[in-house]
Design a protein around this motif. Structure first.
Motif, PDB file in Angstrom:
ATOM      1  N   ASP A 133       4.093  13.313 -20.155  1.00 21.97           N
ATOM      2  CA  ASP A 133       5.269  13.958 -19.567  1.00 21.97           C
ATOM      3  C   ASP A 133       4.827  14.984 -18.522  1.00 21.97           C
TER       4      ASP A 133
ATOM      5  N   SER B 148       8.122  10.576 -17.482  1.00 21.96           N
ATOM      6  CA  SER B 148       7.253  10.185 -18.588  1.00 21.96           C
ATOM      7  C   SER B 148       6.783   8.769 -18.325  1.00 21.96           C
TER       8      SER B 148
ATOM      9  N   LEU C   6       8.308  15.203 -26.220  1.00 23.76           N
ATOM     10  CA  LEU C   6       7.528  14.270 -25.413  1.00 23.76           C
ATOM     11  C   LEU C   6       6.143  14.817 -25.104  1.00 23.76           C
ATOM     12  N   LYS C   7       6.047  16.124 -24.971  1.00 23.18           N
ATOM     13  CA  LYS C   7       4.757  16.729 -24.642  1.00 23.18           C
ATOM     14  C   LYS C   7       3.781  16.639 -25.817  1.00 23.18           C
TER      15      LYS C   7
ATOM     16  N   PRO D 142      12.785  17.252 -24.578  1.00 24.42           N
ATOM     17  CA  PRO D 142      11.592  17.126 -23.746  1.00 24.42           C
ATOM     18  C   PRO D 142      10.344  17.739 -24.370  1.00 24.42           C
TER      19      PRO D 142
END
Length: 87
Positions: free
Chosen positions: A55, A68, A47-48, A44
Motif C-alpha cells: 500500500d 495497493s 492494508l499496511k 487502509p
C-alpha cells in the motif's frame, strides 16, 4: 457482558469496475475480493500490515489517492474520505 464494536468501512466501487474485473484472471478477482474484505474490517491501516499488498500513496496530480498492488501487473487505486473508500 462484553461488547465488541467493529467499525466497518464503506467501499464505493466505480461503475466500470465489474467490466474491468471480468477481463482479469480469476486469481486477480479473488485477490481483489480478499483486499476488499481486509478494507471493510480494518480500513487502509490494515492494508499496511499485510506485506503482499504494498500500500502506497500516489504523487503528482493524484496526491489524494493511494494504491495497493494485487500483483506486479494489477493494482487498486482508491481514495479515503470521511471513513469511506472510493475505488
Amino acid at each position: 457482558m462484553i461488547y465488541i464494536l467493529l467499525r466497518m468501512w464503506t467501499i464505493f466501487e466505480h461503475k466500470k469496475l465489474d467490466k474491468q474485473l471480468s477481463k482479469t484472471p480469476v486469481e486477480i478477482h479473488k485477490r481483489y475480493e480478499k483486499w476488499k474484505d481486509i478494507v471493510e474490517l480494518s480500513g487502509p491501516s490494515g492494508l499496511k500490515l499485510i506485506r503482499g499488498f504494498n500500500d502506497e500513496a500516489l504523487s503528482g496530480n493524484r496526491k489524494e489517492f493511494s494504491f495497493s498492488r494485487l500483483n506486479q501487473q494489477y493494482s487498486v487505486i482508491y481514495s479515503v474520505e470521511n471513513g469511506e473508500m472510493i475505488v
